[in-house]
Design a protein around this motif. Structure first.
Motif, PDB file in Angstrom:
ATOM      1  N   GLU A  43      24.577 -17.260  40.762  1.00 47.74           N
ATOM      2  CA  GLU A  43      23.878 -16.229  41.557  1.00 47.74           C
ATOM      3  C   GLU A  43      24.508 -16.243  42.818  1.00 47.74           C
ATOM      4  O   GLU A  43      24.304 -15.407  43.758  1.00 47.74           O
ATOM      5  CB  GLU A  43      22.390 -16.450  41.628  1.00 47.74           C
ATOM      6  CG  GLU A  43      22.260 -17.853  42.146  1.00 47.74           C
ATOM      7  CD  GLU A  43      21.848 -18.866  41.192  1.00 47.74           C
ATOM      8  OE1 GLU A  43      20.860 -19.868  41.124  1.00 47.74           O
ATOM      9  OE2 GLU A  43      22.724 -18.793  40.102  1.00 47.74           O
ATOM     10  N   THR A  45      21.915  -7.538  38.934  1.00 44.88           N
ATOM     11  CA  THR A  45      21.499  -8.879  39.164  1.00 44.88           C
ATOM     12  C   THR A  45      19.796  -8.952  39.132  1.00 44.88           C
ATOM     13  O   THR A  45      19.138  -8.526  39.898  1.00 44.88           O
ATOM     14  CB  THR A  45      22.045  -9.337  40.519  1.00 44.88           C
ATOM     15  OG1 THR A  45      23.616  -9.204  40.661  1.00 44.88           O
ATOM     16  CG2 THR A  45      21.594 -10.760  40.688  1.00 44.88           C
ATOM     17  N   GLY A  57      16.824 -11.745  39.515  1.00 44.19           N
ATOM     18  CA  GLY A  57      16.336 -13.212  39.876  1.00 44.19           C
ATOM     19  C   GLY A  57      15.329 -13.638  38.876  1.00 44.19           C
ATOM     20  O   GLY A  57      15.051 -13.004  37.779  1.00 44.19           O
ATOM     21  N   VAL A 108      12.240 -12.009  36.338  1.00 49.09           N
ATOM     22  CA  VAL A 108      12.053 -10.461  36.403  1.00 49.09           C
ATOM     23  C   VAL A 108      11.810 -10.140  34.864  1.00 49.09           C
ATOM     24  O   VAL A 108      12.394 -10.625  33.908  1.00 49.09           O
ATOM     25  CB  VAL A 108      13.302  -9.858  36.957  1.00 49.09           C
ATOM     26  CG1 VAL A 108      13.286  -8.563  36.590  1.00 49.09           C
ATOM     27  CG2 VAL A 108      13.491 -10.238  38.269  1.00 49.09           C
ATOM     28  N   THR A 123      19.728  -5.019  42.202  1.00 50.80           N
ATOM     29  CA  THR A 123      19.623  -6.112  42.596  1.00 50.80           C
ATOM     30  C   THR A 123      17.824  -6.236  42.407  1.00 50.80           C
ATOM     31  O   THR A 123      17.106  -5.658  43.249  1.00 50.80           O
ATOM     32  CB  THR A 123      20.030  -6.634  43.954  1.00 50.80           C
ATOM     33  OG1 THR A 123      21.578  -6.710  43.495  1.00 50.80           O
ATOM     34  CG2 THR A 123      19.345  -8.253  44.085  1.00 50.80           C
ATOM     35  N   ILE A 124      17.510  -7.374  41.628  1.00 59.16           N
ATOM     36  CA  ILE A 124      15.828  -7.285  41.675  1.00 59.16           C
ATOM     37  C   ILE A 124      15.515  -8.698  41.942  1.00 59.16           C
ATOM     38  O   ILE A 124      16.106  -9.713  41.334  1.00 59.16           O
ATOM     39  CB  ILE A 124      15.354  -6.850  40.489  1.00 59.16           C
ATOM     40  CG1 ILE A 124      15.523  -5.270  39.935  1.00 59.16           C
ATOM     41  CG2 ILE A 124      13.657  -6.941  40.455  1.00 59.16           C
ATOM     42  CD1 ILE A 124      14.935  -4.724  38.724  1.00 59.16           C
ATOM     43  N   HIS A 125      14.566  -8.848  42.964  1.00 55.26           N
ATOM     44  CA  HIS A 125      14.197 -10.175  43.433  1.00 55.26           C
ATOM     45  C   HIS A 125      13.338 -11.087  42.284  1.00 55.26           C
ATOM     46  O   HIS A 125      12.970 -10.401  41.688  1.00 55.26           O
ATOM     47  CB  HIS A 125      13.684 -10.080  44.733  1.00 55.26           C
ATOM     48  CG  HIS A 125      14.533  -9.582  45.698  1.00 55.26           C
ATOM     49  ND1 HIS A 125      15.728 -10.599  46.323  1.00 55.26           N
ATOM     50  CD2 HIS A 125      14.798  -8.524  46.526  1.00 55.26           C
ATOM     51  CE1 HIS A 125      16.401  -9.668  46.952  1.00 55.26           C
ATOM     52  NE2 HIS A 125      15.691  -8.435  47.316  1.00 55.26           N
ATOM     53  N   ALA A 126      12.994 -12.147  42.404  1.00 59.53           N
ATOM     54  CA  ALA A 126      12.284 -13.077  41.427  1.00 59.53           C
ATOM     55  C   ALA A 126      10.900 -12.570  41.270  1.00 59.53           C
ATOM     56  O   ALA A 126      10.457 -11.776  42.123  1.00 59.53           O
ATOM     57  CB  ALA A 126      12.441 -14.270  41.998  1.00 59.53           C
ATOM     58  N   THR A 143       9.342 -10.053  39.433  1.00 58.83           N
ATOM     59  CA  THR A 143       9.191  -8.641  39.691  1.00 58.83           C
ATOM     60  C   THR A 143       8.924  -8.262  38.266  1.00 58.83           C
ATOM     61  O   THR A 143       9.942  -8.425  37.486  1.00 58.83           O
ATOM     62  CB  THR A 143      10.273  -7.889  40.608  1.00 58.83           C
ATOM     63  OG1 THR A 143      10.384  -8.526  41.794  1.00 58.83           O
ATOM     64  CG2 THR A 143      10.014  -6.403  40.795  1.00 58.83           C
ATOM     65  N   PHE A 160      18.040  -1.612  45.419  1.00 63.11           N
ATOM     66  CA  PHE A 160      17.137  -2.809  45.815  1.00 63.11           C
ATOM     67  C   PHE A 160      15.949  -2.734  45.455  1.00 63.11           C
ATOM     68  O   PHE A 160      15.252  -1.630  45.665  1.00 63.11           O
ATOM     69  CB  PHE A 160      17.377  -3.346  47.181  1.00 63.11           C
ATOM     70  CG  PHE A 160      18.709  -4.138  47.549  1.00 63.11           C
ATOM     71  CD1 PHE A 160      18.690  -5.454  47.252  1.00 63.11           C
ATOM     72  CD2 PHE A 160      19.657  -3.565  48.005  1.00 63.11           C
ATOM     73  CE1 PHE A 160      19.885  -6.102  47.559  1.00 63.11           C
ATOM     74  CE2 PHE A 160      20.911  -4.049  48.416  1.00 63.11           C
ATOM     75  CZ  PHE A 160      20.771  -5.623  48.136  1.00 63.11           C
ATOM     76  N   GLN A 205      11.882  -4.679  45.263  1.00 61.22           N
ATOM     77  CA  GLN A 205      10.928  -5.724  45.564  1.00 61.22           C
ATOM     78  C   GLN A 205       9.834  -5.661  44.959  1.00 61.22           C
ATOM     79  O   GLN A 205       9.264  -4.532  44.491  1.00 61.22           O
ATOM     80  CB  GLN A 205      11.191  -6.012  47.122  1.00 61.22           C
ATOM     81  CG  GLN A 205      12.527  -6.219  47.608  1.00 61.22           C
ATOM     82  CD  GLN A 205      12.301  -6.751  49.053  1.00 61.22           C
ATOM     83  OE1 GLN A 205      11.183  -7.199  49.456  1.00 61.22           O
ATOM     84  NE2 GLN A 205      13.229  -6.634  49.742  1.00 61.22           N
ATOM     85  N   LYS A 206       9.109  -6.607  44.816  1.00 62.13           N
ATOM     86  CA  LYS A 206       7.522  -6.429  44.284  1.00 62.13           C
ATOM     87  C   LYS A 206       6.600  -5.656  45.261  1.00 62.13           C
ATOM     88  O   LYS A 206       6.799  -5.473  46.415  1.00 62.13           O
ATOM     89  CB  LYS A 206       7.021  -8.120  44.525  1.00 62.13           C
ATOM     90  CG  LYS A 206       7.661  -9.052  43.315  1.00 62.13           C
ATOM     91  CD  LYS A 206       6.993 -10.555  43.548  1.00 62.13           C
ATOM     92  CE  LYS A 206       5.435 -10.412  43.276  1.00 62.13           C
ATOM     93  NZ  LYS A 206       4.818 -11.845  43.112  1.00 62.13           N
TER      94      LYS A 206
END
Length: 212
Positions: free
Chosen positions: A68, A164, A166, A169, A182-185, A187, A209, A211-212
């Motif tokens: 990552e 990508t 996290g 997800v 890209t998705i953050h953790a 979510t 991008f 996010q939650k």
């Protein structure tokens, strides 16, 4: 036992070596690193591109390291360079992973310990699926993706190339995720996202991008 040459380094390298040694399918004949001062790994010979011996391409396969911290397009560039060098590129599947019978693993795919891949999943080349992730039936994952630990890709979902995700997800059933997402953790996506494009200086292509 087949011979394997690893290209690259990073935080995921010790885990990769561990899984390769557990599988007992490959004898690692060397690691190609950017700098000769890199620390030794498990008594495996280290080389740079300048000191790399002329290995027989019929006897030695290759695998390219990524994680990552190593953006997908950089791993893709390394992958393409190794292909130009004439090496056959293999896939690595942990002995502790569970994958459906007959599943085809393309070049430079890594399936980590505890991951589960069900029948009729289609996984693109150079994609990494990390520890404990679950890839359900009839999913399509593009090339050069990173699927973080404990992710769930639900049945019928589609991920474009260079996505990508996290850790943790969840991609819901039938969701279509655009390339370069890209998705953050932690979510959860239950519907296909809109296609608004944001540009980010770390990437050389449009990136989505969420996010939650």
């Amino acid at each position: 036992m087949k011979k394997l040459l690893i290209f690259g380094e990073g935080p995921s390298l010790p885990r990769l070596i561990h899984e390769i040694e557990r599988s007992a399918l490959y004898d690692i004949v060397g690691i190609v690193v950017p700098h000769a001062t890199a620390p030794a790994r498990n008594n495996i010979p280290l080389y740079t591109l300048e000191t790399l011996p002329a290995f027989d391409r019929q006897e030695v396969s290759a695998f390219i390291v990524g994680d990552e911290q190593h953006l997908n397009q950089q791993r893709l560039a390394a992958y393409m360079e190794v292909k130009r060098m004439g090496y056959a590129i293999t896939a690595i599947c942990s002995a502790g992973a569970s994958i459906a019978d007959g599943l085809k693993l393309r070049e430079n795919v890594f399936i980590d310990h505890g991951a589960r891949v069900l029948a009729d999943a289609n996984i693109g080349a150079n994609t990494w699926i990390m520890q404990g992730a679950e890839i359900d039936a009839d999913t399509k994952i593009g090339s050069s993706c990173w699927i973080g630990a404990q992710c769930i890709i639900s049945a019928g979902a589609t991920l474009g190339k260079n996505c990508t995700l996290g850790p943790g997800v969840v991609i819901g059933p039938g969701v279509v995720l655009p390339a370069w997402s890209t998705i953050h953790a932690q979510t959860t996506l239950t519907a296909s996202p809109p296609t608004t494009i944001f540009l980010d200086a770390r990437f050389r292509a449009p990136v989505y991008f969420f996010q939650k």
